[in-house]
Design a protein around this motif. Sequence first.
Motif, short mmCIF file in Angstrom:
data_model
loop_
_atom_site.label_atom_id
_atom_site.label_comp_id
_atom_site.label_asym_id
_atom_site.label_seq_id
_atom_site.Cartn_x
_atom_site.Cartn_y
_atom_site.Cartn_z
N ILE A 3 -38.02 20.12 -38.62
CA ILE A 3 -36.86 20.83 -38.07
C ILE A 3 -36.62 20.31 -36.65
N GLU A 4 -35.38 19.89 -36.40
CA GLU A 4 -35.02 19.38 -35.07
C GLU A 4 -34.75 20.53 -34.10
N THR A 5 -34.83 20.23 -32.83
CA THR A 5 -34.54 21.20 -31.78
C THR A 5 -33.33 20.74 -30.98
N PHE A 6 -32.38 21.64 -30.77
CA PHE A 6 -31.22 21.37 -29.93
C PHE A 6 -31.68 21.53 -28.48
N THR A 7 -31.71 20.43 -27.71
CA THR A 7 -32.29 20.45 -26.36
C THR A 7 -31.28 20.25 -25.24
N TRP A 8 -30.02 19.99 -25.56
CA TRP A 8 -29.04 19.75 -24.51
C TRP A 8 -28.76 21.04 -23.74
N ALA A 9 -28.50 20.89 -22.46
CA ALA A 9 -28.14 22.05 -21.63
C ALA A 9 -26.75 22.53 -22.03
N THR A 10 -26.56 23.83 -22.04
CA THR A 10 -25.27 24.40 -22.41
C THR A 10 -24.80 25.36 -21.33
N GLN A 11 -23.48 25.48 -21.22
CA GLN A 11 -22.90 26.47 -20.33
C GLN A 11 -22.65 27.73 -21.15
N HIS A 12 -23.12 28.84 -20.65
CA HIS A 12 -22.91 30.12 -21.33
C HIS A 12 -21.90 30.91 -20.51
N GLY A 13 -20.87 31.37 -21.13
CA GLY A 13 -19.87 32.14 -20.42
C GLY A 13 -19.29 33.21 -21.32
N GLU A 14 -19.19 32.88 -22.59
CA GLU A 14 -18.65 33.84 -23.53
C GLU A 14 -19.78 34.68 -24.11
N THR A 54 -19.31 10.24 -22.58
CA THR A 54 -19.04 9.86 -23.96
C THR A 54 -20.33 9.69 -24.76
N ALA A 55 -21.34 9.06 -24.16
CA ALA A 55 -22.60 8.84 -24.87
C ALA A 55 -23.26 10.16 -25.25
N THR A 56 -23.22 11.12 -24.35
CA THR A 56 -23.81 12.43 -24.65
C THR A 56 -23.03 13.14 -25.75
N ALA A 57 -21.70 13.06 -25.68
CA ALA A 57 -20.86 13.68 -26.72
C ALA A 57 -21.15 13.05 -28.08
N LEU A 58 -21.31 11.73 -28.12
CA LEU A 58 -21.63 11.06 -29.38
C LEU A 58 -23.00 11.49 -29.89
N ALA A 59 -23.97 11.65 -29.00
CA ALA A 59 -25.31 12.10 -29.41
C ALA A 59 -25.27 13.52 -29.97
N LEU A 60 -24.50 14.39 -29.32
CA LEU A 60 -24.34 15.76 -29.83
C LEU A 60 -23.70 15.77 -31.20
N MET A 61 -22.62 15.00 -31.37
CA MET A 61 -21.93 14.98 -32.65
C MET A 61 -22.82 14.38 -33.74
N ALA A 62 -23.67 13.39 -33.39
CA ALA A 62 -24.60 12.83 -34.36
C ALA A 62 -25.62 13.89 -34.80
N PHE A 63 -26.08 14.71 -33.84
CA PHE A 63 -26.99 15.81 -34.15
C PHE A 63 -26.33 16.76 -35.14
N PHE A 64 -25.08 17.17 -34.85
CA PHE A 64 -24.37 18.10 -35.75
C PHE A 64 -24.10 17.44 -37.10
N LEU A 74 -33.66 24.38 -34.44
CA LEU A 74 -34.20 25.32 -33.46
C LEU A 74 -33.36 25.30 -32.19
N TRP A 75 -33.16 26.46 -31.61
CA TRP A 75 -32.43 26.58 -30.34
C TRP A 75 -32.90 27.85 -29.65
N THR A 76 -32.95 27.81 -28.33
CA THR A 76 -33.35 28.96 -27.54
C THR A 76 -32.11 29.66 -27.00
N THR A 77 -31.96 30.95 -27.31
CA THR A 77 -30.80 31.73 -26.89
C THR A 77 -30.81 31.92 -25.37
N PRO A 78 -29.70 32.38 -24.79
CA PRO A 78 -29.67 32.65 -23.35
C PRO A 78 -30.73 33.67 -22.90
N LEU A 79 -31.18 34.54 -23.81
CA LEU A 79 -32.23 35.50 -23.48
C LEU A 79 -33.62 34.91 -23.64
N GLY A 80 -33.71 33.63 -24.00
CA GLY A 80 -35.00 32.96 -24.11
C GLY A 80 -35.70 33.12 -25.44
#
Length: 112
Positions: A3-14, A54-64, A74-80
Amino acid sequence: MAIETFTWATQHGESPTLEYRTRESRFGGGYKQVVGDGPNNKEDAYPITHTGNTATALALMAFFDRHQGAKAFLWTTPLGQLGLFTCKNPAPTPMGGGVFKVTATFERAFHP
């Protein structure tokens, strides 16, 4: 395959969407009985955004693409809280100057 882990930093606002699935039976006199619908009745979804080059966007889209909207990662929610999630709707938006904003919604998944 591991199982892969989503490790990119994300902005949480919504705000995330949280809902507990329940079953309800109504009886006479206003009485009702409510129970949780199954052992995993909590449904939660988290809108995320990542802005990068662009390279990061391509890496994200390849992950998806590898997960095809159905395979959990796997992903860690904003609450950890580490959990399994799926993503069916990633969208890369060009912002200009080689910058992309990738938006998506991560939905909770459970192993059978």
